[in-house]
Design a protein around this motif. Structure first.
Motif, mmCIF file in Angstrom:
data_model
loop_
_atom_site.group_PDB
_atom_site.id
_atom_site.type_symbol
_atom_site.label_atom_id
_atom_site.label_comp_id
_atom_site.label_asym_id
_atom_site.label_seq_id
_atom_site.Cartn_x
_atom_site.Cartn_y
_atom_site.Cartn_z
ATOM 1 N N SER A 40 -1.013 9.237 0.247
ATOM 2 C CA SER A 40 0.085 9.319 -0.716
ATOM 3 C C SER A 40 -0.417 9.006 -2.118
ATOM 4 N N LEU A 41 -1.401 8.107 -2.223
ATOM 5 C CA LEU A 41 -1.984 7.788 -3.523
ATOM 6 C C LEU A 41 -2.708 9.005 -4.099
ATOM 7 N N PHE A 84 5.726 4.521 -6.012
ATOM 8 C CA PHE A 84 6.471 4.322 -7.257
ATOM 9 C C PHE A 84 5.812 5.073 -8.405
ATOM 10 N N LYS A 85 4.529 5.353 -8.257
ATOM 11 C CA LYS A 85 3.814 6.092 -9.299
ATOM 12 C C LYS A 85 4.386 7.493 -9.486
ATOM 13 N N TRP A 86 5.114 7.988 -8.462
ATOM 14 C CA TRP A 86 5.786 9.280 -8.626
ATOM 15 C C TRP A 86 6.750 9.243 -9.806
ATOM 16 N N ALA A 87 7.274 8.061 -10.109
ATOM 17 C CA ALA A 87 8.228 7.949 -11.215
ATOM 18 C C ALA A 87 7.594 8.356 -12.542
ATOM 19 N N HIS A 98 0.822 -1.210 0.000
ATOM 20 C CA HIS A 98 0.000 0.000 0.000
ATOM 21 C C HIS A 98 0.860 1.266 0.000
ATOM 22 N N PHE A 99 2.103 1.126 0.409
ATOM 23 C CA PHE A 99 3.038 2.254 0.386
ATOM 24 C C PHE A 99 3.806 2.301 -0.929
ATOM 25 N N TRP A 100 4.349 1.161 -1.340
ATOM 26 C CA TRP A 100 5.287 1.155 -2.458
ATOM 27 C C TRP A 100 4.631 1.347 -3.816
#
Length: 234
Positions: free
Chosen positions: A206-207, A159-162, A153-155
């Motif tokens: 964060s999502l 990673f979508k920030w990439a 749920h964190f990663w």
């Protein structure tokens, strides 16, 4: 049919429309492969999407309610973007035989490093989490939180920030090399997933922010493409 319409992931909910919007990512890869030449392919973005979608397959299985539509669309996107990378590599080898091997090697190393990093994190996560949970204070609470750094749920969301970083790196990308289908799909999925982040369990802030960044950065490139193709040529 009535049961599906009123189910927790049915078409009356964001749990349905969010993943449906994500089919646009796979669809754009398939569309570009069928209708556009390989010179338009953004190899860095396609490689990033392969890793991103692989993470979200796992995320879709872990989130509640479990979302099979989300898992299927990201599985399809892994395949679609992998095919785009294949087309890009073939095109580079044919058109730039002197520099293509180095470019392909760089992309492979980036993808490999991401894979090794993720695998290493998975292997080390359980013992490290157990040691941190034994303490007290913020670090212990973070280690135990279901949306903390020891859970998918964190990663997956982070990673979508990439994807947004890639958009920023391509800030001056020539418009003739921008895929309208891909930027449209990423803009739409960003907008819908901002809402989805508040209706899943656990709620994922964060999502929300990563999708805000994605919709904004992708929308910028989409607007550039539309302006160049439909307004500047008039």
């Amino acid at each position: 049919m009535a049961g599906f319409l009123t189910s927790a992931t049915g078409p009356m909910t964001t749990h349905f429309w969010g993943p449906i919007a994500n089919w646009g990512l796979a669809g754009s890869g398939m569309y570009d492969a069928a209708t556009r030449g390989p010179e338009i392919i953004n190899e860095r973005m396609s490689a990033t999407q392969v890793v991103y979608s692989a993470l979200f397959v796992r995320f879709a299985w872990a989130v509640q309610p479990r979302n099979y539509i989300l898992a299927s669309c990201h599985t399809a996107n892994v395949l679609a973007q992998s095919n785009q990378l294949r087309r890009w590599a073939v095109h580079k080898i044919e058109s730039e035989p002197d520099t293509a091997p180095a470019q392909i090697r760089n992309i492979s190393m980036l993808a490999g490093a991401a894979g090794v990093g993720i695998a290493g994190s998975v292997l080390a996560s359980t013992p490290l989490q157990n040691s941190l949970k034994g303490g007290s204070g913020f670090i212990a609470r973070m280690a135990a939180h279901p949306a903390g750094p020891f859970y998918i749920h964190f990663w997956a969301p982070n990673f979508k920030w990439a994807l947004s970083v890639n958009n920023l790196l391509d800030i001056n990308r020539p418009t003739e090399k921008i895929s309208l289908s891909m930027t449209s799909a990423m803009t739409l999925t960003g907008v819908i997933f901002m809402r989805w982040s508040f209706v899943i369990t656990p709620v994922n802030y964060s999502l929300f922010f990563v999708n805000l960044a994605l919709s904004t950065s992708s929308g910028y490139h989409m607007a550039r493409k539309v302006k160049a193709d439909y307004f500047d040529k008039q």
